[in-house]
Design an enzyme around this catalytic site. Sequence first.
Site, PDB file in Angstrom:
ATOM      1  N   LYS A 273      52.791  -5.277   5.274  1.00  0.00           N
ATOM      2  CA  LYS A 273      52.710  -5.773   3.904  1.00  0.00           C
ATOM      3  C   LYS A 273      52.165  -4.679   2.974  1.00  0.00           C
ATOM      4  CE  LYS A 273      50.393  -9.445   1.386  1.00  0.00           C
ATOM      5  NZ  LYS A 273      49.319 -10.427   1.428  1.00  0.00           N
TER       6      LYS A 273
ATOM      7  N   LYS B  87      37.718  -6.417   9.602  1.00  0.00           N
ATOM      8  CA  LYS B  87      36.930  -5.556   8.720  1.00  0.00           C
ATOM      9  C   LYS B  87      35.685  -5.028   9.411  1.00  0.00           C
ATOM     10  CE  LYS B  87      38.211  -7.063   4.077  1.00  0.00           C
ATOM     11  NZ  LYS B  87      37.693  -7.564   2.793  1.00  0.00           N
TER      12      LYS B  87
ATOM     13  N   LYS C 243      46.851  -2.792  -1.233  1.00  0.00           N
ATOM     14  CA  LYS C 243      46.147  -2.090  -2.314  1.00  0.00           C
ATOM     15  C   LYS C 243      45.293  -0.972  -1.766  1.00  0.00           C
ATOM     16  CE  LYS C 243      44.032  -5.759  -4.360  1.00  0.00           C
ATOM     17  NZ  LYS C 243      42.656  -5.802  -4.686  1.00  0.00           N
TER      18      LYS C 243
END
Length: 328
Positions: A193, A112, A196
């Site tokens: 994967k 991140k 969202k």
Amino acid sequence: MKPRVLSGIQPTGDLHIGNYLGALKNWVAMQHSYECVFCIVDLHAITVYQQPEELRAKILEIAALFLAAGIDPKVSSMVIQSAVPAHAELSWLLTCVTPVGWLYRMTQFKAKSEAQEAIGDGLLQYPVLMAADILLYQANVVPVGEDQAQHLELTRDIAQRFNSLYGDTFVMPATSLPMVGARVMGLDDPTKKMSKSATGSGHALALLDKPSDLKKKIMRATTDSNPHVDFETMGPGVDNLLSIFQAISGWTSDQMKNHFSGMRYGDLKKQVAEAVVSHLEPLQQSYQRIVSEPGYLAGVLAEGAARVRPIADSTVKLVKQRMGVYTE
Ligand code: TRP
């Protein structure tokens, strides 16, 4: 006493079928054998900038989706993290026993922070706040995806360090990973994967997508160059579509093979689309009912927070006493 389960989800992005089949559905099933606290972690969400109006709306959307998916607020506590100040308070207390080197090592922090120009301190502290969520309720079991397993290990390390410095205080929480097969991949790229936060319009099946959009996305899903379903040689895209169908239908592997072997991809996709649409229909209807009932959701959230606050407050008090800071 039933063992306690705690899990959390960030109120960002659109909740999708991977969240449902991999997490929510398991939570619903766990409700009666465990005492469950499900936390909407808005303080985690703001570790990267969130547009305030969007965040406010997302928190309520996720809460309503939890209920629509079958979380029973009479049995489980649904809690917004920021509504229980003890989360932030315990987080600070735990920060003081956490070596900063442990935090720099977290793979999620590394990933991140690469994307940020100025790395907020909150991003580094993120896993300490997560440890606080868990340890605050002395949770025994924490159901999470594989990507959170490292944060769970850190949580145990922090708990152990606290216990050895100040005496036995925290229960060691166990990680509970979802069963294999419940891991849903992106429709556009079945090697990743389902996420969202991915922006691609053909990537995820959102729980609140219109039936026509769900169908369109499934019909366009990436497959492979085989002419039809072959369980021996299929690629990840076909495997993913079949897994979604199986998770929804509850069919056995034999049933799956008998029904789908040799089927053309167009027909497979039609059947998957039908299964997804009809599975989500009652959830979407119940979502609409929940959000159109004035005051209902706010009542559920207030009740959830009121139920857990005494547990949270007593943990913080104990921790403060152990550490020697002032308590009344
Ligand atoms: N970090 C988790 C995630 O992104 C969300 C989370 C926050 C969480 N607090 C938690 C999960 C406590 C389990 C328990 O998925």
